[in-house]
Enzyme design. Structure first.
Site, PDB file in Angstrom:
ATOM      1  N   SER A 125       0.826  -1.210   0.000  1.00  0.00           N
ATOM      2  CA  SER A 125       0.000   0.000   0.000  1.00  0.00           C
ATOM      3  C   SER A 125       0.855   1.253   0.000  1.00  0.00           C
ATOM      4  O   SER A 125       1.973   1.267   0.538  1.00  0.00           O
ATOM      5  CB  SER A 125      -0.886  -0.015   1.255  1.00  0.00           C
ATOM      6  OG  SER A 125      -1.481   1.236   1.476  1.00  0.00           O
ATOM      7  N   TYR A 150      -2.411  -0.804  10.837  1.00  0.00           N
ATOM      8  CA  TYR A 150      -2.594  -1.337   9.484  1.00  0.00           C
ATOM      9  C   TYR A 150      -1.404  -0.965   8.600  1.00  0.00           C
ATOM     10  O   TYR A 150      -0.796  -1.813   7.951  1.00  0.00           O
ATOM     11  CB  TYR A 150      -3.890  -0.818   8.848  1.00  0.00           C
ATOM     12  CG  TYR A 150      -3.903  -1.013   7.341  1.00  0.00           C
ATOM     13  CD1 TYR A 150      -4.060  -2.284   6.798  1.00  0.00           C
ATOM     14  CD2 TYR A 150      -3.694   0.059   6.470  1.00  0.00           C
ATOM     15  CE1 TYR A 150      -4.033  -2.482   5.427  1.00  0.00           C
ATOM     16  CE2 TYR A 150      -3.657  -0.126   5.102  1.00  0.00           C
ATOM     17  CZ  TYR A 150      -3.825  -1.404   4.581  1.00  0.00           C
ATOM     18  OH  TYR A 150      -3.774  -1.583   3.228  1.00  0.00           O
ATOM     19  N   LYS A 154       1.847  -3.335   6.699  1.00  0.00           N
ATOM     20  CA  LYS A 154       2.312  -3.327   5.308  1.00  0.00           C
ATOM     21  C   LYS A 154       3.821  -3.066   5.261  1.00  0.00           C
ATOM     22  O   LYS A 154       4.553  -3.694   4.474  1.00  0.00           O
ATOM     23  CB  LYS A 154       1.559  -2.282   4.485  1.00  0.00           C
ATOM     24  CG  LYS A 154       0.088  -2.627   4.261  1.00  0.00           C
ATOM     25  CD  LYS A 154      -0.083  -3.963   3.546  1.00  0.00           C
ATOM     26  CE  LYS A 154      -1.516  -4.369   3.365  1.00  0.00           C
ATOM     27  NZ  LYS A 154      -1.667  -5.726   2.812  1.00  0.00           N
TER      28      LYS A 154
END
Length: 338
Positions: A125, A150, A154
């Site tokens: 991302s 989150y 990544k």
């Protein structure tokens, strides 16, 4: 060749399964259906004429992952989508995110390292860049301290893959750093199916447009941008799906320069929140009920990709415009409400 797609019933995963099957790959999906629906298989079959193999499996269970790879030793490549992805929820439930996003990645990599040769595509991302120092964002831009658990998963995921590739010459991996996926398949058979309140802007726009939501909140109009609202790089989901197929073929054909590579996947064009709203009004012919509210903590001002590396090295380019992608999102929204 057999390709495993984890999270293959999800938004991006299902569109990627379609593109893989259209290219002649044999696809097997793993999904625990925690944020997806088995009915998506019907849509995939309607588009491609073939129903992919499917196993409902929880990748957090290490023995289940080991058992799967024991039974499917002919899996040549893995595209790994399966992950929890709501930024707000990750702040409230960090351990859930670290367990689901990191633990499952490790279990899969452990199995791939046992093979004489394996190819792995990681769903990453643009959140790894945070608020980048300059636009557009290149792959060489510094990875900033994550704004959420989150985002951190990544970053950590990329580090784990890179470290594993350093000591495992048989493992070839590509991390694709997406910007903002949107839209639905032109057939209207599959699209974004958020459970509960949407976390992404476009489904919130279409749900407001169809009357499911009373109004859309625009978080701040005092950012240093042309119209004061945040700018993002909205990429059509089918374009994004095709990038995964191109990346996997790059590894299968041994065109990769290193056994770990990173590519931005975006359009290279930034669009503001208000521009996205106006795009919806244009393609739908409806006025959208929205209001300006206070800024939301953690929102960055601007993020759009420099796609030079993806265009020249990977040989992939986004083809669809914001209006075209928004139109397909609107067609999909009307279909699922009907």
């Amino acid at each position: 060749m057999k390709v495993l797609v984890t999270g293959g019933l999800g938004f991006i995963g299902s569109h990627t399964v379609v593109e893989l099957q259209n290219k002649g790959f044999e696809v097997i999906i793993i999904d625990d259906c925690s944020n997806s629906d088995e009915k998506v298989l019907i849509g995939i079959e309607a588009i491609t004429g073939k129903k992919p193999l499917f196993e409902k499996l929880d990748l957090k269970e290490k023995h289940s992952v080991e058992d799967f790879f024991q039974r499917h030793q002919d899996v040549a490549g893995v595209i790994h989508f399966a992950a929890s992805k709501a930024v707000g929820e990750s702040v409230e439930k960090p351990l859930l995110y670290y367990e689901n996003n990191i633990g499952t990645l490790i279990y899969i990599l452990k199995e791939l390292c046992k093979k004489t040769k394996s190819s792995f595509i990681f769903s990453s991302s643009c959140t790894v860049y945070g608020q980048a120092d300059k636009m557009p964002i290149t792959e060489d831009a510094p990875v900033k301290v994550a704004e959420s658990p989150y985002g951190n998963t990544k970053q950590m995921g990329e580090e784990i893959i890179a470290d594993t590739c350093k000591v495992t010459p048989s493992l070839n991996a590509i991390a694709l750093r997406y910007f903002n996926p949107m839209g639905a398949h032109p057939s209207g058979e599959i699209g974004e199916l958020p459970k509960g309140v949407p976390q992404n802007l476009v489904p919130f726009i279409t749900q407001t447009g169809i009357g499911l939501r009373k109004e859309l909140s625009v978080f701040g109009n005092d950012y240093p941008t042309p119209d004061g609202t945040c700018i993002r790089d909205y990429i059509y989901v089918v374009d994004l799906a095709k990038a995964h197929v191109v990346a996997l073929e790059r590894l299968f054909q041994e065109k990769n320069e290193k056994n770990y590579e990173v590519f931005n996947v975006g359009t290279g064009t930034g669009s503001s929140v208000l521009e996205a709203i106006h795009s919806f009004e244009k393609v739908s012919g409806r006025k959208l009920n929205y209001k300006i509210v206070d800024r939301r903590p953690g929102d960055i001002t601007s993020a759009y990709a420099d796609t030079t590396k993806a265009n020249t090295v990977l040989g992939w380019k986004a083809e669809y415009t914001l209006d075209e992608a928004m139109n397909y999102a609107w067609i999909w929204e009307q279909k699922i409400r009907d």
